[in-house]
Design an enzyme around this catalytic site. Structure first.
Site, PDB file in Angstrom:
ATOM      1  N   HIS A 220       0.809  -1.216   0.000  1.00 11.30           N
ATOM      2  CA  HIS A 220       0.000   0.000   0.000  1.00 11.30           C
ATOM      3  C   HIS A 220       0.846   1.272   0.000  1.00 11.30           C
ATOM      4  O   HIS A 220       0.325   2.344  -0.286  1.00 11.30           O
ATOM      5  CB  HIS A 220      -0.937   0.007   1.210  1.00 11.30           C
ATOM      6  CG  HIS A 220      -2.183  -0.790   0.982  1.00 11.30           C
ATOM      7  ND1 HIS A 220      -2.154  -2.141   0.716  1.00 11.30           N
ATOM      8  CD2 HIS A 220      -3.495  -0.438   0.965  1.00 11.30           C
ATOM      9  CE1 HIS A 220      -3.387  -2.573   0.561  1.00 11.30           C
ATOM     10  NE2 HIS A 220      -4.220  -1.575   0.694  1.00 11.30           N
ATOM     11  N   SER A 224      -0.319  -0.641  -6.001  1.00  8.11           N
ATOM     12  CA  SER A 224      -0.245  -1.837  -6.838  1.00  8.11           C
ATOM     13  C   SER A 224       0.474  -1.537  -8.150  1.00  8.11           C
ATOM     14  O   SER A 224       0.380  -0.429  -8.693  1.00  8.11           O
ATOM     15  CB  SER A 224      -1.653  -2.355  -7.145  1.00  8.11           C
ATOM     16  OG  SER A 224      -2.324  -2.736  -5.963  1.00  8.11           O
ATOM     17  N   LYS A 248     -14.864  -7.781  -9.112  1.00  8.38           N
ATOM     18  CA  LYS A 248     -14.051  -8.590 -10.022  1.00  8.38           C
ATOM     19  C   LYS A 248     -13.402  -9.758  -9.288  1.00  8.38           C
ATOM     20  O   LYS A 248     -13.428 -10.904  -9.753  1.00  8.38           O
ATOM     21  CB  LYS A 248     -12.985  -7.695 -10.658  1.00  8.38           C
ATOM     22  CG  LYS A 248     -12.161  -8.378 -11.749  1.00  8.38           C
ATOM     23  CD  LYS A 248     -11.194  -7.382 -12.352  1.00  8.38           C
ATOM     24  CE  LYS A 248     -10.353  -8.009 -13.441  1.00  8.38           C
ATOM     25  NZ  LYS A 248      -9.405  -7.061 -14.040  1.00  8.38           N
ATOM     26  N   ASP A 249     -12.816  -9.497  -8.118  1.00  8.70           N
ATOM     27  CA  ASP A 249     -12.219 -10.561  -7.313  1.00  8.70           C
ATOM     28  C   ASP A 249     -13.270 -11.551  -6.842  1.00  8.70           C
ATOM     29  O   ASP A 249     -13.021 -12.762  -6.788  1.00  8.70           O
ATOM     30  CB  ASP A 249     -11.514  -9.971  -6.085  1.00  8.70           C
ATOM     31  CG  ASP A 249     -10.243  -9.227  -6.446  1.00  8.70           C
ATOM     32  OD1 ASP A 249      -9.683  -9.515  -7.524  1.00  8.70           O
ATOM     33  OD2 ASP A 249      -9.814  -8.365  -5.657  1.00  8.70           O
ATOM     34  N   GLU A 292       5.168 -33.956  -2.062  1.00 11.14           N
ATOM     35  CA  GLU A 292       3.959 -33.463  -2.712  1.00 11.14           C
ATOM     36  C   GLU A 292       4.323 -32.769  -4.023  1.00 11.14           C
ATOM     37  O   GLU A 292       5.444 -32.298  -4.217  1.00 11.14           O
ATOM     38  CB  GLU A 292       3.235 -32.475  -1.790  1.00 11.14           C
ATOM     39  CG  GLU A 292       2.545 -33.130  -0.606  1.00 11.14           C
ATOM     40  CD  GLU A 292       1.219 -33.760  -0.987  1.00 11.14           C
ATOM     41  OE1 GLU A 292       1.202 -34.605  -1.896  1.00 11.14           O
ATOM     42  OE2 GLU A 292       0.202 -33.417  -0.363  1.00 11.14           O
TER      43      GLU A 292
END
Length: 438
Positions: A220, A224, A248-249, A292
């Site tokens: 922040h 971004s 959107k997310d 894994e």
């Protein structure tokens, strides 16, 4: 930088006003992810994976807490507590176990996409170096947590995975074997190791959550990044995080959660190993020991060293495996190109595609049986991995001719002259629609 649409937080309900005056936590949240946080208007769907990683971390913590209530951290009871008590006797225990098990795979998958998005769009470049490094710290903590969680069912692959992975430390001369004994609490995985791994597996997700807060806080400060790599210049370049990017997310997360639910319900063991449904037996070694799937690329690098040269081959493999992650911390100094986004770096873009293919090959080799062909393929892929970051990337950043950048984010969204000619209000309206489309 203040924008005209960024309204200050003004609680309307008396209770919210009372809370805000005494503990302004809602104000902080509003400024961090609400309408008070400006976000570049051209973010594409690759920017959704950071939110998805946070979502799966939350799922892992919640399901993990409930599973821990029924788990028995003992070598005599661990296997039965997972495969009998949790799977058959606890109400919806099978769902909790499968959600947690597959949630780990989805957590790593979205994190890998998040990392490769950062590699392509130059998220490791100034002024976001610390954001990138904190993200890598989160990834290292995830690896430790995932490994310890893999041991807890105390099946065959759990036991021998712990034996092999902790055996890496014995490759270091003098201090290696004492470190391994200290980690295990003995000379082989047993009760002491299981107790330690269970306590750390329970603790580390909360440590990850704390580093995630630092990661978001560091993000922040510069704001971004975006697909063009161009800095924000004015309010035409941004949109409020809410409601544009929360919507959107939100719908994208719903699609991913649907896929996650389908895997959890209809193919819950597809990403696991069948040997882990056999109780741990220190006297019977599995024919093919593998970790894994999300560790396979690094396991392939480890296995690529087969000849002693000055140092033992095992030590070379361990050093290379750790170095393959640690060198990512230095990307901002290895890649000195002034252009952030790979979209405007034609040569870099081609080598980035080769890097993705190379990592996929490493992943295949890490999970495949050891054969001369697979060993040779892994050695070539491991060599290219280090060649990409240590040689190719610095040379490309020095000699590459980049494409011209747009003058602003709004120009890239609103197609040049429209961004300059249209009135500010119209730009904001059309930009909002354009951001949703992208």
């Amino acid at each position: 930088m203040s924008f005209s649409w960024a309204k200050p937080y003004e609680p309307k309900h008396p209770v919210m006003r009372w809370i805000d005056e005494r503990l302004p936590l809602p104000r902080v949240v509003y400024g961090a992810i609400g309408g008070g946080y400006p976000v570049p208007r051209n973010l594409n769907y690759f920017w959704n994976f950071g939110v998805l990683a946070g979502l799966f971390l939350t799922i892992q913590i919640i399901t993990g807490i409930v599973l821990a209530m029924h788990y028995t951290a003992s070598t005599d009871g661990a296997f039965n507590s997972v495969n009998q008590l949790i799977m058959r006797d606890v109400n919806a225990g099978w769902l909790l176990r499968y959600a947690h098990m597959n949630g780990a795979s989805f957590f790593f998958l979205v994190t890998y996409i998040h990392i490769f998005r950062g590699l392509y769009y130059g998220s490791y470049k100034a002024p976001r170096e610390l954001v990138w490094m904190l993200g890598l710290v989160i990834y290292l903590l995830m690896m430790a947590t995932g490994f310890m969680g893999y041991v807890l069912p105390w099946g065959q692959m759990s036991y021998w995975g712990a034996q092999v992975i902790t055996g890496f430390f014995s490759a270091f001369p003098l201090v290696g074997e004492p470190i391994r004994i200290w980690l295990l609490g003995g000379y082989a995985p047993d009760q002491a190791a299981l107790t330690r791994f269970f306590s750390l597996h329970y603790l580390l997700p909360f440590v990850i959550a704390g580093v995630v807060i630092l990661h978001i806080w560091a993000l922040h400060i510069p704001g971004s990044s975006n697909p063009t790599g161009v800095d924000v210049k004015d309010e035409r370049d941004t949109l409020p995080f809410h409601p544009f990017y929360t919507a959107k997310d939100g719908w994208f997360a719903a699609v991913v959660l649907l896929v996650y639910a389908l895997v959890t319900y209809y193919a819950p063991n597809y990403l696991g190993h069948p040997d882990n449904y056999i109780p741990a037996n220190p006297l019977a070694t599995p024919a093919h020991i593998v970790p894994e799937w999300y560790f396979w690329p690094f396991y392939a690098i480890l296995r690529s060293f087969t000849v002693d040269f000055i140092l033992p081959a095992k030590l070379w493999g361990v050093l290379a495996m750790f170095a393959s992650i640690l060198l990512l911390f230095f990307l901002s100094w290895l890649d000195k190109s002034p252009v952030r986004s790979g979209s405007y770096r034609p040569v870099f873009k081609r080598f980035f595609v080769l890097l993705v293919i190379d990592v996929l090959i490493l992943g295949y080799v890490g999970g495949a049986p050891i054969t001369p062909l697979n060993v040779a393929l892994g050695q070539a892929a491991a060599a290219y991995y280090f060649l990409h970051f240590l040689v190719i990337l610095p040379l490309v950043s020095k000699f590459e001719t980049t494409l011209p950048l747009p003058s602003s984010i709004s120009e890239s969204v609103l197609h040049g002259e429209e961004a300059e000619a249209a009135p500010l209000g119209q730009n904001k309206k059309r930009g909002g629609a354009a951001a949703v489309v992208q």
